[in-house]
Scaffold this active site. Structure first.
Site, mmCIF file in Angstrom:
data_model
loop_
_atom_site.group_PDB
_atom_site.id
_atom_site.type_symbol
_atom_site.label_atom_id
_atom_site.label_comp_id
_atom_site.label_asym_id
_atom_site.label_seq_id
_atom_site.Cartn_x
_atom_site.Cartn_y
_atom_site.Cartn_z
ATOM 1 N N ARG A 153 0.855 -1.178 0.000
ATOM 2 C CA ARG A 153 0.000 0.000 0.000
ATOM 3 C C ARG A 153 0.896 1.235 0.000
ATOM 4 O O ARG A 153 2.065 1.183 0.376
ATOM 5 C CB ARG A 153 -0.888 0.023 1.240
ATOM 6 C CG ARG A 153 -1.785 -1.200 1.409
ATOM 7 C CD ARG A 153 -2.577 -1.114 2.703
ATOM 8 N NE ARG A 153 -3.492 -2.245 2.876
ATOM 9 C CZ ARG A 153 -3.186 -3.349 3.543
ATOM 10 N NH1 ARG A 153 -1.988 -3.479 4.104
ATOM 11 N NH2 ARG A 153 -4.065 -4.321 3.661
ATOM 12 N N LYS A 177 -1.586 -2.293 8.155
ATOM 13 C CA LYS A 177 -2.679 -1.725 8.940
ATOM 14 C C LYS A 177 -2.657 -2.281 10.354
ATOM 15 O O LYS A 177 -2.357 -3.450 10.568
ATOM 16 C CB LYS A 177 -4.019 -2.052 8.274
ATOM 17 C CG LYS A 177 -4.263 -1.310 6.965
ATOM 18 C CD LYS A 177 -5.647 -1.623 6.424
ATOM 19 C CE LYS A 177 -5.941 -0.827 5.157
ATOM 20 N NZ LYS A 177 -7.293 -1.125 4.637
ATOM 21 N N HIS A 244 -2.631 1.772 -6.275
ATOM 22 C CA HIS A 244 -3.582 0.702 -5.973
ATOM 23 C C HIS A 244 -3.695 -0.265 -7.150
ATOM 24 O O HIS A 244 -3.873 -1.467 -6.966
ATOM 25 C CB HIS A 244 -4.948 1.302 -5.649
ATOM 26 C CG HIS A 244 -5.707 0.508 -4.624
ATOM 27 N ND1 HIS A 244 -5.183 0.172 -3.397
ATOM 28 C CD2 HIS A 244 -6.959 -0.039 -4.654
ATOM 29 C CE1 HIS A 244 -6.065 -0.540 -2.712
ATOM 30 N NE2 HIS A 244 -7.144 -0.682 -3.452
ATOM 31 N N ARG A 247 -0.831 -2.570 -6.959
ATOM 32 C CA ARG A 247 -1.092 -3.566 -5.911
ATOM 33 C C ARG A 247 -2.006 -4.673 -6.452
ATOM 34 O O ARG A 247 -1.739 -5.866 -6.260
ATOM 35 C CB ARG A 247 -1.735 -2.869 -4.714
ATOM 36 C CG ARG A 247 -2.163 -3.789 -3.564
ATOM 37 C CD ARG A 247 -2.592 -2.933 -2.381
ATOM 38 N NE ARG A 247 -3.346 -3.674 -1.391
ATOM 39 C CZ ARG A 247 -2.808 -4.424 -0.423
ATOM 40 N NH1 ARG A 247 -1.495 -4.564 -0.361
ATOM 41 N NH2 ARG A 247 -3.552 -5.036 0.475
ATOM 42 N N HIS A 270 -3.742 -8.902 3.813
ATOM 43 C CA HIS A 270 -5.183 -8.944 4.089
ATOM 44 C C HIS A 270 -5.409 -9.643 5.426
ATOM 45 O O HIS A 270 -4.943 -10.757 5.632
ATOM 46 C CB HIS A 270 -5.931 -9.714 3.001
ATOM 47 C CG HIS A 270 -6.067 -8.951 1.717
ATOM 48 N ND1 HIS A 270 -6.332 -9.557 0.507
ATOM 49 C CD2 HIS A 270 -5.970 -7.620 1.461
ATOM 50 C CE1 HIS A 270 -6.399 -8.628 -0.427
ATOM 51 N NE2 HIS A 270 -6.189 -7.453 0.113
ATOM 52 N N TYR A 279 -9.624 -11.864 -6.451
ATOM 53 C CA TYR A 279 -8.626 -12.030 -7.503
ATOM 54 C C TYR A 279 -8.770 -13.348 -8.263
ATOM 55 O O TYR A 279 -8.061 -13.573 -9.233
ATOM 56 C CB TYR A 279 -7.221 -11.954 -6.909
ATOM 57 C CG TYR A 279 -6.918 -10.616 -6.294
ATOM 58 C CD1 TYR A 279 -6.701 -9.497 -7.085
ATOM 59 C CD2 TYR A 279 -6.875 -10.451 -4.915
ATOM 60 C CE1 TYR A 279 -6.448 -8.260 -6.536
ATOM 61 C CE2 TYR A 279 -6.622 -9.211 -4.348
ATOM 62 C CZ TYR A 279 -6.412 -8.126 -5.164
ATOM 63 O OH TYR A 279 -6.164 -6.905 -4.613
#
Length: 310
Positions: A153, A177, A244, A247, A270, A279
């Site tokens: 990211r 995150k 993005h 990514r 994730h 995906y």
């Protein structure tokens, strides 16, 4: 129990998100905006955030639907409400969670946009050919290679530190995150670009300043998120590219070449593998081709069987 105002409840919740949950300031601010919108709606119903009922929250979501707010936005607002009321319940500010049994708004599944491999190659070639400061060109090349190689990211790559890189093992420690760390490998192309940048260009950009960050600008300070977006956009001739998209391209090409979802989940960071199956569409053409070629009822086998003499 001391009664809390809307403002006090929101302040406590946002502090909890940042300090205990480790969410980014941008995410916390988005939750805050959603809950302020809910609070304004509840005022018209003579209610507060702390005494809202399930019917009030349903009425709020219904109003959003009436105002043509898209499903993704409504789902995000409901997520903010769920986190907020779970927090109040744990903090013993309420006795019942009014978000229980509220179904998430239906959303269209939007496939992420990704670039074809030839477009990635064109971007990297275009960046090399653009007239610019040689040190910046080398830095941008390394940045693009690493973004595509790792699927990081923007917030992760601007915060990447020298101590996080291990060129010998071609890997990086990525701080994602919630301040969660993961180790992400990268390939030969990204490693070569990083070696050239760190050896020949970074010191020229830093001058006499010291920085622990991998990617720096002309003043020796770290890159901003906006600057990274601009570098990626300008690297494509039609300017239709974003970090993005790189990514998503990383994940798309991995799945298309046979990578399992658990590996892609780990590399992208994730938290929930449920995020990753988006995906799987990229492998569909390859699966169809294999099916047609090898399944007893596949079209290619049937055509071949019809041509073979008895």
């Amino acid at each position: 129990m001391i009664e809390m105002s809307n403002q006090q409840a929101l302040a406590a919740f946002l502090s909890y998100l940042k300090v205990e949950k480790g969410l980014s300031p941008l995410t916390a601010e988005a939750y805050g905006r959603d809950l302020l919108q809910l609070a304004e709606f509840l005022e018209t119903e003579k209610r507060t955030l702390l005494n809202a009922r399930r019917s009030d929250l349903l009425a709020f979501l219904e109003q959003l639907t009436t105002n043509l707010v898209e499903g993704r936005s409504r789902a995000r607002k409901l997520s903010a409400m769920r986190h907020f009321y779970k927090f109040l319940l744990l903090d013993r500010r309420i006795k019942h969670d009014p978000t229980l049994n509220i179904e998430s708004p239906r959303q269209w599944k939007i496939l992420p946009k990704s670039l074809a491999l030839c477009e990635i190659d064109e971007m990297l070639a275009h960046e090399k050919s653009r007239p610019q400061d040689p040190a910046l060109a080398v830095r941008n090349q390394a940045l693009l290679e690493l973004l595509y190689a790792t699927g990081m990211r923007v917030s992760e790559i601007v915060g990447l530190r020298l101590e996080d890189l291990n060129l010998q093992s071609s890997s990086a420690i990525v701080h994602g995150k919630g301040d969660k760390e993961r180790i992400v490998p990268f390939g030969v192309s990204a490693r070569a670009a990083l070696e050239i940048y760190l050896r020949d260009a970074r010191a020229l950009l830093c001058h006499a300043r010291r920085s622990s960050l991998v990617f720096v600008d002309r003043s020796g300070t770290g890159l901003t998120r906006e600057r990274v977006w601009r570098i990626v956009r300008e690297s494509k001739a039609d300017r239709k590219a974003s970090p993005h998209m790189l990514r998503h391209s990383c994940a798309t090409h991995m799945v298309g070449n046979g990578a399992d979802l658990r590996t892609v989940q780990t590399i992208l960071g994730h938290a929930d593998i449920a995020t990753t199956p988006v995906y799987t569409h990229v492998a569909l053409d390859r699966l169809k081709e294999v099916y047609r070629a090898h399944h007893p009822r596949g079209s290619k086998r049937l055509i071949r069987a019809e041509k073979e003499p008895f």
